[in-house]
Write an enzyme that holds these catalytic residues in place. Structure first.
Site, PDB file in Angstrom:
ATOM      1  N   ASP A  19     -10.086 -11.621  39.135  1.00 41.68           N
ATOM      2  CA  ASP A  19     -11.563 -10.232  37.807  1.00 41.68           C
ATOM      3  C   ASP A  19     -12.571  -9.967  38.046  1.00 41.68           C
ATOM      4  O   ASP A  19     -12.584  -9.073  38.632  1.00 41.68           O
ATOM      5  CB  ASP A  19     -11.028 -11.138  36.277  1.00 41.68           C
ATOM      6  CG  ASP A  19      -9.897 -11.240  36.273  1.00 41.68           C
ATOM      7  OD1 ASP A  19      -9.341 -10.558  35.627  1.00 41.68           O
ATOM      8  OD2 ASP A  19     -10.211 -11.959  34.468  1.00 41.68           O
ATOM      9  N   HIS A  23     -14.142  -7.027  39.536  1.00 39.03           N
ATOM     10  CA  HIS A  23     -15.522  -6.304  39.159  1.00 39.03           C
ATOM     11  C   HIS A  23     -16.034  -6.581  39.951  1.00 39.03           C
ATOM     12  O   HIS A  23     -16.769  -5.223  40.192  1.00 39.03           O
ATOM     13  CB  HIS A  23     -16.082  -7.847  37.982  1.00 39.03           C
ATOM     14  CG  HIS A  23     -17.824  -7.686  37.364  1.00 39.03           C
ATOM     15  ND1 HIS A  23     -17.674  -7.265  35.876  1.00 39.03           N
ATOM     16  CD2 HIS A  23     -18.237  -7.607  38.059  1.00 39.03           C
ATOM     17  CE1 HIS A  23     -19.047  -7.034  35.814  1.00 39.03           C
ATOM     18  NE2 HIS A  23     -19.571  -7.141  37.022  1.00 39.03           N
ATOM     19  N   GLU A  24     -16.386  -7.148  40.624  1.00 39.46           N
ATOM     20  CA  GLU A  24     -17.882  -6.628  42.248  1.00 39.46           C
ATOM     21  C   GLU A  24     -17.945  -5.436  43.218  1.00 39.46           C
ATOM     22  O   GLU A  24     -18.124  -5.179  43.190  1.00 39.46           O
ATOM     23  CB  GLU A  24     -18.128  -7.932  43.089  1.00 39.46           C
ATOM     24  CG  GLU A  24     -18.047  -9.216  41.737  1.00 39.46           C
ATOM     25  CD  GLU A  24     -20.010  -9.228  41.226  1.00 39.46           C
ATOM     26  OE1 GLU A  24     -20.581  -7.999  41.950  1.00 39.46           O
ATOM     27  OE2 GLU A  24     -20.109  -9.800  40.407  1.00 39.46           O
ATOM     28  N   HIS A  27     -18.880  -2.199  40.754  1.00 40.12           N
ATOM     29  CA  HIS A  27     -20.089  -1.721  40.882  1.00 40.12           C
ATOM     30  C   HIS A  27     -20.176  -1.020  42.560  1.00 40.12           C
ATOM     31  O   HIS A  27     -21.284  -0.170  42.546  1.00 40.12           O
ATOM     32  CB  HIS A  27     -20.742  -3.103  40.834  1.00 40.12           C
ATOM     33  CG  HIS A  27     -21.036  -3.479  39.910  1.00 40.12           C
ATOM     34  ND1 HIS A  27     -21.172  -3.291  38.844  1.00 40.12           N
ATOM     35  CD2 HIS A  27     -20.670  -4.877  39.530  1.00 40.12           C
ATOM     36  CE1 HIS A  27     -21.352  -4.291  38.061  1.00 40.12           C
ATOM     37  NE2 HIS A  27     -21.054  -5.465  38.545  1.00 40.12           N
ATOM     38  N   TYR A  38     -29.318   0.835  36.187  1.00 46.25           N
ATOM     39  CA  TYR A  38     -28.527  -0.925  35.609  1.00 46.25           C
ATOM     40  C   TYR A  38     -29.859  -1.499  34.811  1.00 46.25           C
ATOM     41  O   TYR A  38     -30.449  -2.336  35.175  1.00 46.25           O
ATOM     42  CB  TYR A  38     -28.457  -1.465  37.220  1.00 46.25           C
ATOM     43  CG  TYR A  38     -27.529  -3.136  37.158  1.00 46.25           C
ATOM     44  CD1 TYR A  38     -26.005  -2.887  37.181  1.00 46.25           C
ATOM     45  CD2 TYR A  38     -28.506  -3.858  36.553  1.00 46.25           C
ATOM     46  CE1 TYR A  38     -25.534  -3.730  35.965  1.00 46.25           C
ATOM     47  CE2 TYR A  38     -27.601  -5.325  36.852  1.00 46.25           C
ATOM     48  CZ  TYR A  38     -26.346  -5.346  36.001  1.00 46.25           C
ATOM     49  OH  TYR A  38     -26.220  -6.379  35.696  1.00 46.25           O
ATOM     50  N   GLU A  47     -21.425  -2.715  34.114  1.00 44.10           N
ATOM     51  CA  GLU A  47     -20.969  -3.987  33.627  1.00 44.10           C
ATOM     52  C   GLU A  47     -19.547  -4.209  32.767  1.00 44.10           C
ATOM     53  O   GLU A  47     -18.241  -4.438  33.124  1.00 44.10           O
ATOM     54  CB  GLU A  47     -21.824  -4.508  32.634  1.00 44.10           C
ATOM     55  CG  GLU A  47     -23.297  -5.579  33.726  1.00 44.10           C
ATOM     56  CD  GLU A  47     -22.563  -6.494  34.753  1.00 44.10           C
ATOM     57  OE1 GLU A  47     -22.108  -7.102  34.374  1.00 44.10           O
ATOM     58  OE2 GLU A  47     -23.322  -6.266  35.709  1.00 44.10           O
ATOM     59  N   ASP A  98     -31.555  -9.356  30.280  1.00 48.60           N
ATOM     60  CA  ASP A  98     -31.248  -9.323  31.184  1.00 48.60           C
ATOM     61  C   ASP A  98     -31.218  -7.716  31.148  1.00 48.60           C
ATOM     62  O   ASP A  98     -30.103  -7.009  31.188  1.00 48.60           O
ATOM     63  CB  ASP A  98     -29.566 -10.125  29.741  1.00 48.60           C
ATOM     64  CG  ASP A  98     -28.485  -9.512  30.365  1.00 48.60           C
ATOM     65  OD1 ASP A  98     -28.607  -9.550  31.305  1.00 48.60           O
ATOM     66  OD2 ASP A  98     -27.226  -8.832  29.364  1.00 48.60           O
ATOM     67  N   HIS A 103     -25.681  -7.137  30.499  1.00 50.88           N
ATOM     68  CA  HIS A 103     -24.598  -8.034  30.459  1.00 50.88           C
ATOM     69  C   HIS A 103     -24.015  -8.291  28.892  1.00 50.88           C
ATOM     70  O   HIS A 103     -22.853  -8.576  28.136  1.00 50.88           O
ATOM     71  CB  HIS A 103     -24.397  -9.047  30.760  1.00 50.88           C
ATOM     72  CG  HIS A 103     -24.949  -9.352  32.373  1.00 50.88           C
ATOM     73  ND1 HIS A 103     -25.693  -8.748  33.160  1.00 50.88           N
ATOM     74  CD2 HIS A 103     -23.720  -9.628  33.146  1.00 50.88           C
ATOM     75  CE1 HIS A 103     -25.712  -9.456  34.430  1.00 50.88           C
ATOM     76  NE2 HIS A 103     -24.663  -9.239  34.533  1.00 50.88           N
TER      77      HIS A 103
END
Length: 188
Positions: A19, A23-24, A27, A38, A47, A98, A103
């Site tokens: 996951d 996810h990374e 990006h 962002y 995100e 954040d 997030h």
């Protein structure tokens, strides 16, 4: 690309969870396509899309980071509130922390995606799910063709409807699911 090693107490090495790896990597795709800023809502969409594509690697549950978090997971797409995220737009975080809630507020779009894929009733709105495969295709097409650097949640709704229309037709069950899911999370 580098991942956290974890602390051995709360987290294992981050690269141990597909996951997180997905996810990374997503990006990177976002940075070369929609180039979502962002911060604030566009950052929360960045995100969330990374969560959506990352979660699709295994497609075994609706959790993000469950293989590295000794405490459970980082986020739940099915129940964002489980990990301190809002599950509808009216409850979004609007402060400066954040990066304006990138997030924190990703739970809103994650919940919409979950409803589109799996279905369910949320705040009185019932959504007939269309399955992960169709939902993934819709979000990927929305990312590639319709989102722009400053897209907000409302623009995400329009992008997902446009992508679903392109893929499945204006009167399809897929378009109906997208519309109802975003209504369920308070994004119009």
């Amino acid at each position: 690309m580098s991942y956290g090693d974890g602390d051995g107490v709360e987290y294992r090495a981050f690269s141990a969870d597909p996951d997180i790896v997905g996810h990374e990597l997503t990006h990177g795709v976002v940075s070369k396509t929609a180039k979502l800023e962002y911060y604030g809502e566009s950052g929360a969409l960045d995100e969330s899309i990374a969560d959506i594509m990352g979660n699709s690697v295994e497609a075994k549950n609706w959790l993000i980071g469950d293989l590295i978090s000794i405490q459970g997971a980082f986020r739940s797409m099915e129940n964002p509130k489980l990990y301190g995220q809002p599950d509808r737009y009216q409850d979004r975080y609007t402060g400066p922390n954040d990066e304006g809630g990138v997030h924190i507020n990703s739970g809103i779009n994650n919940k919409a995606y979950y409803l589109i894929a799996q279905g369910g009733t949320h705040y009185g709105v019932t959504v007939n799910g269309i399955g992960r495969d169709a939902a993934e295709k819709i979000f990927y097409k929305a990312l590639i063709y319709y989102l722009t650097p400053y897209s907000n949640f409302s623009a995400m709704r329009v992008a997902a409807i446009s992508a679903a229309t392109d893929l499945y037709g204006a009167n399809s069950a897929q378009v109906a699911a997208v519309k109802k899911a975003y209504t369920a999370v308070g994004v119009n």
